[in-house]
Design a protein around this motif. Structure first.
Motif, short mmCIF file in Angstrom:
data_model
loop_
_atom_site.label_atom_id
_atom_site.label_comp_id
_atom_site.label_asym_id
_atom_site.label_seq_id
_atom_site.Cartn_x
_atom_site.Cartn_y
_atom_site.Cartn_z
N LEU A 51 -8.10 1.77 13.53
CA LEU A 51 -7.60 1.48 12.04
C LEU A 51 -8.06 0.30 11.45
O LEU A 51 -8.58 0.20 10.37
N GLU A 75 2.60 2.33 26.26
CA GLU A 75 3.21 1.71 27.54
C GLU A 75 2.13 1.76 28.43
O GLU A 75 2.04 0.65 29.65
N ASP A 137 8.61 -9.95 17.48
CA ASP A 137 9.63 -10.61 18.71
C ASP A 137 8.66 -10.86 19.97
O ASP A 137 8.49 -12.01 20.57
N LEU A 170 -0.96 -5.42 8.01
CA LEU A 170 -1.44 -4.31 8.63
C LEU A 170 -0.31 -3.34 9.26
O LEU A 170 -0.78 -2.26 9.63
P1 NAD Z 1 2.57 -0.82 21.15
O1 NAD Z 1 1.97 -2.00 21.44
O2 NAD Z 1 2.50 0.19 22.24
O3 NAD Z 1 2.44 -0.17 19.81
C1 NAD Z 1 3.04 0.78 19.33
C2 NAD Z 1 2.14 1.93 18.71
O4 NAD Z 1 1.63 1.63 17.66
C3 NAD Z 1 0.79 2.11 19.66
O5 NAD Z 1 0.53 3.57 19.84
C4 NAD Z 1 -0.45 1.29 19.12
O6 NAD Z 1 -1.46 1.86 19.21
C5 NAD Z 1 0.42 1.76 17.48
N1 NAD Z 1 -0.09 0.58 16.55
C6 NAD Z 1 -0.11 -0.55 16.63
N2 NAD Z 1 -0.41 -1.37 15.64
C7 NAD Z 1 -0.73 -0.44 14.66
C8 NAD Z 1 -0.99 -0.49 13.24
N3 NAD Z 1 -1.04 -1.64 12.74
N4 NAD Z 1 -0.85 0.71 12.50
C9 NAD Z 1 -0.81 2.01 13.38
N5 NAD Z 1 -0.65 1.94 14.76
C10 NAD Z 1 -0.40 0.76 15.31
O7 NAD Z 1 4.16 -1.33 21.18
P2 NAD Z 1 5.22 -2.37 20.55
O8 NAD Z 1 6.44 -1.26 20.09
O9 NAD Z 1 4.56 -2.91 19.60
O10 NAD Z 1 5.64 -3.28 21.73
C11 NAD Z 1 6.48 -2.49 22.63
C12 NAD Z 1 6.16 -3.47 23.96
O11 NAD Z 1 6.70 -4.48 23.51
C13 NAD Z 1 7.06 -2.94 25.00
O12 NAD Z 1 6.05 -3.13 26.27
C14 NAD Z 1 8.22 -4.10 25.34
O13 NAD Z 1 8.34 -4.36 26.72
C15 NAD Z 1 7.37 -5.43 24.53
N6 NAD Z 1 8.10 -6.35 24.44
C16 NAD Z 1 7.82 -7.83 24.55
C17 NAD Z 1 8.65 -8.68 24.19
C18 NAD Z 1 8.31 -10.17 24.63
O14 NAD Z 1 8.90 -11.16 24.39
N7 NAD Z 1 7.08 -10.45 25.46
C19 NAD Z 1 9.58 -8.51 23.42
C20 NAD Z 1 9.92 -7.29 23.05
C21 NAD Z 1 9.30 -6.11 23.35
#
Ligand code: NAD
Ligand code: GLY
Length: 363
Positions: A51, A75, A137, A170
């Motif tokens: 994208l 994940e 976050d 985005l």
């Molecule tokens: P992710 O990174 O897997 O993204 C979610 C999905 O959205 C993926 O399929 C990705 O390919 C897609 N995607 C990403 N950006 C996009 C966009 N702009 N347009 C379309 N699709 C897009 O998951 P998430 O929900 O962003 O993050 C979850 C993870 O974050 C977990 O592993 C969790 O443990 C971690 N987390 C970490 C902290 C921290 O403080 N480090 C805090 C909260 C959560």
């Protein structure tokens, strides 16, 4: 106009730039910082690459050496296998200690990329370029990690980025399920800080389409402020940082029950927050209209009824692997009132009692 704010962690102070098309505003400044590194190593996933890679390519075009590593989606990318493969590519590409890593994606990419940066040659600098709602976050505060099959984020570090560039323009391409998952962490930030923020979220977002029609940027910015305040007091979770784990003792355990595939992070955290809210009501007399809250969550499309096949035994075993568990004692983050938290040990029987009620009666 975008916004610039600063994260004051004990180990480092760094800026967060947030706004629609903020990339255009501050891209040039960051690009000139990037040009001083020997190589730029971008970690992203397949969806984000498909994208948005063109935009990144255009931005990074003036730089000499840009190497991409594109992970599987979701994940799965926080596995030992992917971590090893990223490292292999970094070594084969000749990254040195003067190289830099860009984590371009959601929380998975931020956590994985950050952990690669933290451990490659004992640490190279990295930038967070978050692309999901959830990543308001995860991109801030320096927790970076991969998963073990037995538990979430069990292998990791506290390792702060050089800067966070959060172009909320985005977010428009995010699927609804991912919007909802990320919004769960925003709800968490409201519950742990401010009744008014919670009320505004409740009145602004009534149905899933609202995620697309009501710009989230200002709320994401407030969520970052909540987190920044806590990280400034306690970077490495010796105390109050655990408040950011509200809903996560149960939520992470549930994610592990589902092999990190069945529930998205935010979906599991919703169950975890409902669990913690119910426990807060029973143990700390939290005055909170759980039924109304649950109805709002349902309107937004969240599942709030635990499936029958989820058993307490498995969940409890997973909770014993939680990072807050010490001396075999599970810790829960509970609310005395919105914004007033306490970390408390929880016995197996107390946890099971809440779990059984939640399964019987819903939240
Ligand atoms: P992710 O990174 O897997 O993204 C979610 C999905 O959205 C993926 O399929 C990705 O390919 C897609 N995607 C990403 N950006 C996009 C966009 N702009 N347009 C379309 N699709 C897009 O998951 P998430 O929900 O962003 O993050 C979850 C993870 O974050 C977990 O592993 C969790 O443990 C971690 N987390 C970490 C902290 C921290 O403080 N480090 C805090 C909260 C959560
Ligand atoms: N997401 C929990 C923390 O950053 O501490």
């Amino acid at each position: 106009m975008g916004e610039e704010k600063w994260i004051h962690a004990a180990s480092k102070t760094y800026p967060v730039y947030i706004g629609q098309n903020i990339w255009q505003e501050v891209g040039q400044t960051i690009l000139s910082a990037l040009s001083s590194y020997s190589k730029v190593f971008v970690v992203t996933d397949q969806h984000v690459a498909a994208l948005h890679k063109e935009k990144l390519d255009a931005w990074l075009a003036p730089l000499d050496e840009v190497i991409y590593y594109i992970t599987p989606n979701g994940e799965e990318a926080k596995s030992f296998a992917v971590y090893e493969d990223v490292m292999t590519r970094a070594i084969e590409s000749g990254l040195d200690r003067k190289s830099v890593l860009l984590a371009f994606g959601g929380g998975v990419i931020g956590d994985l990329g950050g952990f690669v940066a933290a451990t490659y040659m004992r640490g190279i600098p990295f930038y967070q370029l978050p692309t999901t709602v959830l990543a308001h976050d995860s991109a801030v505060g320096g927790k970076v990690a991969i998963n073990h099959p037995l538990g979430k984020n069990l292998i990791g570090q506290f390792y702060q980025p050089e800067a966070v560039l959060y172009d909320t323009g985005l977010l428009g391409t995010l699927p609804e399920r991912e919007m909802r998952s990320g919004f769960a962490e925003l709800i968490k930030h409201a519950l742990i800080s401010d009744q008014q923020l919670l009320d505004t979220l409740i009145t602004t977002y009534r149905k899933p389409e609202d995620f697309y029609t009501h710009d989230l940027t200002a709320f994401l910015s407030q969520g970052i402020d909540v987190k920044a305040q806590i990280v400034a007091q306690d970077e490495t979770e010796q105390g109050v940082r655990a408040y950011l784990n509200f809903g996560h003792t149960f939520g992470h355990a549930l994610e592990a029950c589902g092999g990190f595939k069945r529930w998205l992070h935010g979906e599991a955290i919703i169950f975890g927050m409902l669990f913690a809210l119910r426990m807060s009501g029973e143990q700390l007399n939290l005055a909170f209209d759980l039924a109304n809250f649950e109805a709002w969550l349902t309107d937004l499309g969240y599942e709030t009824v635990l499936p029958q096949d989820v058993t307490f035994e498995k969940l409890y075993q997973n909770m014993l692997h939680d990072k807050k568990t010490t001396y075999q004692e599970v810790k829960m983050v509970l609310l005395r009132e919105i914004g007033d938290l306490v970390i408390t040990p929880a016995s197996e029987s107390a946890l099971e009692s809440i779990f059984q009620k939640m399964k019987r009666e819903g939240a």
